[in-house]
Enzyme design. Structure first.
Site, short mmCIF file in Angstrom:
data_model
loop_
_atom_site.label_atom_id
_atom_site.label_comp_id
_atom_site.label_asym_id
_atom_site.label_seq_id
_atom_site.Cartn_x
_atom_site.Cartn_y
_atom_site.Cartn_z
N GLU A 88 0.84 -1.19 0.00
CA GLU A 88 0.00 0.00 0.00
C GLU A 88 0.88 1.25 0.00
O GLU A 88 1.80 1.34 0.81
CB GLU A 88 -0.91 0.02 1.23
CG GLU A 88 -1.98 1.08 1.16
CD GLU A 88 -2.94 1.04 2.34
OE1 GLU A 88 -4.14 1.22 2.15
OE2 GLU A 88 -2.46 0.81 3.48
N GLU B 293 -3.27 -4.51 6.23
CA GLU B 293 -4.39 -5.43 6.16
C GLU B 293 -4.35 -6.37 4.97
O GLU B 293 -5.38 -6.65 4.33
CB GLU B 293 -5.70 -4.63 6.13
CG GLU B 293 -5.92 -3.78 4.88
CD GLU B 293 -5.43 -2.35 4.98
OE1 GLU B 293 -5.91 -1.50 4.21
OE2 GLU B 293 -4.57 -2.08 5.84
N GLU C 124 -6.91 -4.10 11.86
CA GLU C 124 -6.60 -4.87 10.65
C GLU C 124 -7.64 -5.96 10.40
O GLU C 124 -7.97 -6.26 9.25
CB GLU C 124 -5.20 -5.47 10.74
CG GLU C 124 -4.09 -4.47 11.04
CD GLU C 124 -4.10 -3.25 10.13
OE1 GLU C 124 -4.46 -3.38 8.95
OE2 GLU C 124 -3.75 -2.16 10.62
N GLY D 130 2.03 0.77 11.39
CA GLY D 130 1.71 -0.09 12.52
C GLY D 130 1.43 -1.50 12.07
O GLY D 130 1.87 -2.48 12.68
N ALA D 131 0.67 -1.61 10.97
CA ALA D 131 0.32 -2.91 10.42
C ALA D 131 -0.28 -2.68 9.04
O ALA D 131 -0.54 -1.55 8.62
CB ALA D 131 -0.67 -3.63 11.33
N HIS E 146 -10.59 -4.60 8.67
CA HIS E 146 -10.30 -4.36 7.25
C HIS E 146 -10.59 -5.59 6.39
O HIS E 146 -10.75 -5.44 5.17
CB HIS E 146 -8.82 -4.00 7.08
CG HIS E 146 -8.53 -2.54 7.15
ND1 HIS E 146 -9.23 -1.59 6.44
CD2 HIS E 146 -7.55 -1.85 7.81
CE1 HIS E 146 -8.72 -0.39 6.67
NE2 HIS E 146 -7.71 -0.52 7.50
#
Length: 863
Positions: A128, A269, A301, A266-267, A304
């Site tokens: 992303e 999805e 996440e 942070g993370a 998501h």
């Protein structure tokens, strides 16, 4: 490069022309241990509704070996400017692209990391917004969904994880082959690959006949710290809650969570294969706020998987809806899910998320929640406090407006109607209108299509008997910052007004009134004739998104008794209001310090405590009158030491105060305590001086000249990990010498060899607020270098440098003048201009706050 910066119009044209069926992607990672490049082979099948038309496919790669379209080999010269031109398309097409793609150390594309503990290589993808094209040729836009089949060659003994369940590898040589099953129809940016000698822990989510395999992975060097059971517990709570609220079963075949090194966000999805920063595997003691933050990320996440992955935005102008929904979902799940350890999540949301949103919404770059995204550069700088936090706040307001049951009924219809497809905002609003019976067009226009933040103030009169004679809520629409698009507007708000009485030192809510506020003045007749309470709190329960002010009498009570609120949320709202007043110059930095000194001792919410710690430090460094600043810092350091010594041994508060003292210690005694804790000659009962705290202590000692290179090297010898290397780099850059600063600058700006995490650590060490004179020469160097950085580095790396090295510690008119001169002459790209303008706004705000603090000091002397 225009090819790298895909425009919305180009994406719309391509989507109108093409329908993508499937990708077969073969990646040969046998070279991973050596680095450099890897072979990527993509076969994509797609149709074109206008035979004979031309289009293009995206690819970022050092070399293209072969391009074959419908059996005809194309000249590799068709690959230029990160695109492959595709002429004369047929109704049905098959394209084969063979390329050499590059491993990265920037956290974009296929990131390669070597763990210094075991010398092994670890890979993961981060796609992303537009970085899948760094790994395989594709149509890099969210509305051209397809099924993806990955075949991966990797060293024998490795673990390979993707969106589909991991197959048994084939082959018995030095390398093996993993052939994954096709995915459902998903977007390019949520495909994923994680490969290396990771270790995993496994479980399953079971609900009736449903059984979803669960996996949690990390590097072997972190395995002893991996609390997989706690991670699975939160994950299963999320599965239960979301499946009930969404009325749609989890849409993928399995759910893996992979803690990976040097992760920029942070993370992420990725469908069925979420990647998270491996700092969430805590190798030292952390406060409960860190566990709450990790749980929120896990739930974010997971949400998501439905909102973003199953149903995906058509274009990036609805990025806010993806992120805002997941941010709202994480908070409401923590607040309501049975067994949740953090039912106070709305307190954290008010204290952290909304503070972020309020800050972002007052920058010159503020924009409507539904931003106009013209190209990829626009969206890459739009992962901001409006996209996440303001949007989530507005969704919370929408839930209060239509009712939670109707909100989730609309969401349920939305998922069923658009599963595996792409949508626009109107699709969600239409479903919510059907479920609630409310017309949301006016609400959307007021809240989603305008920028800026409203201010709500109480206006009341009280008679001599202490009864309220009149009460109204006044709404203001402050002018948008210079350069911001649009105009400020008044909005409809659904708020609660809380009435609090002071009883035996405690502030207890005695009544609550919920109402709609609209226009510049909303009278509240329900309060007329009542006895005036100790505190009147607008927007109690934090239903709306607005800056809230207290009346003079309520502010006086709160200043004396802020810690007396029985519940954490009203405390958080008052802390947030006080901080916003400080940023706006309505409350002097010295008065905010006084509030923190008096109120934090009674604050039980550790997340609030840690936020206020950070805000006090910023207030003193940037917003305090420079002539008084040292006095304020000394008072804060003395308070931190006193609170540390008084804290319950082993408590979160003890650890938080230890870290705060380590950020501000200045006297010989305070620095001696840090040194003693580090070398073992001092001890505080219950305080575990573990690996991370040791580095925190050493960082301050290095920044004050109390720790030299030998001390840093000795600490690195104790902690020969990647995190240790990053901490050591930060400590070296923090040393108060011209040579240390010159070396740090050269490593970051004049070289491009540092990994994303080491570079970030060096920048953090370089920028020391109490080294302003030492850093002064770097203002000119910054403006001489910043455009070249933008033009030659990747987005993540350049953003670290542009934002991190801006001379924010030089709070003076000369910094604004230098910025303005650069903006006028450099002709920066819009995304670069935005980052510099945002940084400039921080200095401008700090100058105004310093003037307010100076005036407060003058008033004190006058008395």
């Amino acid at each position: 490069m225009p090819g790298t910066n895909l425009t919305r119009e180009e994406a719309r044209t391509r989507a109108d022309l093409l329908h993508v069926d499937a990708y077969d992607i073969e990646l040969d990672l046998g070279s991973a241990r050596e680095g450099g490049t890897f072979r990527s082979t993509t076969v994509v099948r797609f149709s074109a509704n206008t035979p004979g038309a031309a289009s293009f496919i995206d690819l970022v790669a050092p070399n293209v070996e072969e391009i074959v379209l419908n059996g005809e080999r194309l000249d590799t010269a068709n690959f230029a400017d990160s695109r492959i031109a595709l002429p004369n398309l047929a109704a049905e097409n098959e394209l084969r692209v063979v390329a050499d793609c590059a491993y990265t150390n920037t956290g974009e594309g296929l990131h390669r990391f070597v763990d210094p503990v075991d010398g092994e290589t670890y890979l993961y993808t981060q796609f992303e917004v537009p970085d899948a094209r760094r790994v395989f040729a594709n149509f890099e836009q969210p509305d051209l969904k397809a099924a993806f089949t990955f075949t991966v060659t990797a060293p024998t003994g490795w673990v390979v994880v993707s969106n589909s369940p991991t197959p048994t590898p084939e082959g018995d040589g030095d390398v093996q082959v993993w052939k994954f099953e096709p995915t459902g129809r998903i977007s390019t940016y949520i495909t994923a690959l994680v490969a290396g000698p990771y270790v995993g822990v496994f479980d399953a989510y079971e609900n009736g006949d449903q059984k979803v395999p669960l996996g949690v992975y990390c590097r072997p060097s972190l395995r002893e710290f991996l609390d997989a059971e706690a991670i699975f517990e939160v994950t299963k709570q999320g599965f239960d809650y979301f499946q009930e609220k969404f009325d749609y079963p989890y849409p993928f075949a399995k759910y893996d969570q992979l803690f990976v090194p040097e992760f920029n966000a942070g993370a992420m999805e990725n469908a069925g294969a979420v990647t998270l920063r491996d700092q969430y595997v805590f190798r030292s003691k952390v406060t409960d706020a860190a566990y709450e933050s990790r749980a929120a990320t896990i739930l974010h996440e997971l949400a998501h998987m439905w909102f973003g992955d199953l149903v995906t935005m058509e274009w990036w102008n609805d990025l806010w809806l993806n992120e805002s929904f997941a941010t709202f979902a994480e908070a409401v799940c923590q607040a309501e899910a049975p067994g949740s350890k953090w039912p106070h999540s709305w307190t954290t949301f008010a204290n952290q998320m909304k503070t972020w949103a309020y800050r972002q919404d007052q920058l010159p770059s503020t924009h409507p929640i539904m931003a106009e995204i013209n190209d990829l550069e626009d969206v890459q700088v739009n992962f901001d406090g409006i996209t996440y936090a303001k949007g989530a706040s507005v969704l919370k307001q929408l839930v209060a407006y239509v009712g939670q049951d109707a909100f989730f009924q609309g969401v349920q219809a939305y998922f069923k109607r658009h599963a595996w497809g792409n949508t626009r905002l109107s699709d969600l609003l239409g479903a919510l209108e059907e479920a609630s019976g409310r017309d949301l067009k006016a609400w959307s226009k007021a809240w989603l299509e305008t920028a800026g933040i409203n201010v709500l103030r109480p206006a009341l009169t009280v008679n001599t008997d202490g009864e309220i004679e009149s009460f109204a809520v006044l709404q203001e629409a402050p002018a948008l910052p210079a350069g911001a698009k649009g105009q400020a507007v008044l909005r409809p708000h659904r708020i609660a007004i809380g009435l609090y009485e002071l009883t035996d030192g405690a502030l207890v809510r005695t009544d609550r009134i919920e109402l709609d506020v609209d226009g510049p003045r909303t009278d509240v007749p329900q309060l007329v004739g009542r006895h005036r309470p100790a505190v009147v709190l607008l927007n109690d329960d934090d239903l709306s998104y607005a800056k809230v002010r207290l009346d003079e009498d309520s502010l006086a009570v709160v200043t004396e008794h802020l810690g007396g609120f029985a519940d954490s949320l009203p405390r958080a709202l008052c802390w947030a209001s006080a901080w916003d007043m400080t940023r706006d110059g309505e409350l002097a930095a010295r008065d905010y310090l006084a509030l923190a000194v008096s109120g934090l001792g009674r604050e039980s919410d550790i997340g609030v405590v840690q936020s206020v710690h950070r805000q006090v430090k910023l207030a003193l460094d940037a917003y305090a009158d420079p002539a008084w600043r040292e006095q304020g810092l000394a008072r804060w350091a003395e308070n931190a030491e006193a609170q540390l010594r008084a804290a319950e041994p082993g408590s979160d508060h003890q650890l938080a105060w230890a870290r705060t003292l380590a950020s501000v210690a200045r006297t010989d005694g305070q620095l001696g305590l840090l040194a003693g804790l580090l070398d073992g000659t001092a001890e505080l009962k219950g305080l575990a001086v573990d690996t991370e705290l040791r580095w925190t202590l050493l960082g301050r000692l290095a920044a004050t000249g109390r720790a030299d290179e030998a001390a840093i090297a000795a600490e690195l010898e104790r902690d020969r990990t990647a995190a240790g290397q990053e901490h050591a780099a930060s400590c070296r850059a923090a040393r108060p010498t011209a040579d240390a600063k010159a070396q740090a600058w050269a490593d970051v700006v004049e070289s491009d060899t540092l990994t994303n995490y080491v570079q970030d650590a060096v920048i953090a060490g370089f920028q020391q607020a109490d080294q302003r004179e030492l850093l002064a020469p770097y203002t000119a160097k910054y403006f001489a270098a910043v455009k070249g950085v933008w033009e030659t580095r990747s987005h993540e790396i350049s953003q670290q440098i542009i934002v991190g090295l801006y001379p924010a510690v030089q709070v003076e008119q000369a910094t604004l003048d230098a910025t303005d001169a650069w903006l006028a002459s450099a002709e920066p790209a819009p995304a670069l201009r935005r980052q510099v303008v945002e940084a400039r706004a921080g200095v401008e705000r700090a100058l105004k706050a310093q003037a307010a603090d100076r005036a407060a000091g003058a008033r004190e002397l006058g008395h």
